[in-house]
Design a protein around this motif. Structure first.
Motif, PDB file in Angstrom:
ATOM      1  N   ILE A  25       0.911  -1.105   0.006  1.00  0.00           N
ATOM      2  CA  ILE A  25       0.071   0.114   0.130  1.00  0.00           C
ATOM      3  C   ILE A  25       0.922   1.332   0.019  1.00  0.00           C
ATOM      4  O   ILE A  25       1.647   1.429   0.887  1.00  0.00           O
ATOM      5  N   LYS A  26       0.979   2.231  -1.120  1.00  0.00           N
ATOM      6  CA  LYS A  26       1.723   3.104  -1.118  1.00  0.00           C
ATOM      7  C   LYS A  26       0.865   4.606  -0.664  1.00  0.00           C
ATOM      8  O   LYS A  26      -0.190   4.535  -1.357  1.00  0.00           O
ATOM      9  N   SER A  27       1.306   5.540  -0.359  1.00  0.00           N
ATOM     10  CA  SER A  27       0.764   6.796  -0.020  1.00  0.00           C
ATOM     11  C   SER A  27      -0.564   6.618   0.430  1.00  0.00           C
ATOM     12  O   SER A  27      -1.427   7.176   0.216  1.00  0.00           O
ATOM     13  N   ALA A  28      -0.656   5.957   1.734  1.00  0.00           N
ATOM     14  CA  ALA A  28      -1.765   5.751   2.434  1.00  0.00           C
ATOM     15  C   ALA A  28      -2.291   7.279   3.144  1.00  0.00           C
ATOM     16  O   ALA A  28      -1.257   7.546   3.828  1.00  0.00           O
ATOM     17  N   PRO A  29      -3.352   7.809   3.264  1.00  0.00           N
ATOM     18  CA  PRO A  29      -3.596   8.796   3.916  1.00  0.00           C
ATOM     19  C   PRO A  29      -3.583   8.714   5.279  1.00  0.00           C
ATOM     20  O   PRO A  29      -3.999   7.568   5.777  1.00  0.00           O
ATOM     21  N   MET A  30      -3.106   9.619   6.212  1.00  0.00           N
ATOM     22  CA  MET A  30      -3.408   9.515   7.537  1.00  0.00           C
ATOM     23  C   MET A  30      -4.751   9.326   8.080  1.00  0.00           C
ATOM     24  O   MET A  30      -5.716   9.572   7.603  1.00  0.00           O
ATOM     25  N   GLY A  31      -4.859   8.236   8.973  1.00  0.00           N
ATOM     26  CA  GLY A  31      -5.997   7.546   9.512  1.00  0.00           C
ATOM     27  C   GLY A  31      -6.460   6.664   8.610  1.00  0.00           C
ATOM     28  O   GLY A  31      -7.648   5.833   8.974  1.00  0.00           O
TER      29      GLY A  31
END
Length: 54
Positions: A25-31
């Motif tokens: 998983i690349k560039s998952a948003p915070m939360g």
């Protein structure tokens, strides 16, 4: 007095077979949350996109 509406940001949820898939998983948003299907564990992403157990 004016009232302002609130907006809820939709949550990002990822589903993975096992913990090793979290690395994909690349560039998952915070939360963002990731549910690991085989173990039932839930992980949450920090501000850098790295997942940690909840």
């Amino acid at each position: 007095m004016q009232q302002y509406g609130t907006v809820a940001q939709p949550a990002t949820v990822y589903y993975c077979d096992d913990e090793a898939d979290l690395q994909n998983i690349k560039s998952a948003p915070m939360g963002a949350q990731a549910l690991v299907i085989h173990t039932g564990n839930i992980y949450i992403a920090d501000s850098t996109g790295k997942f940690y157990p909840m």
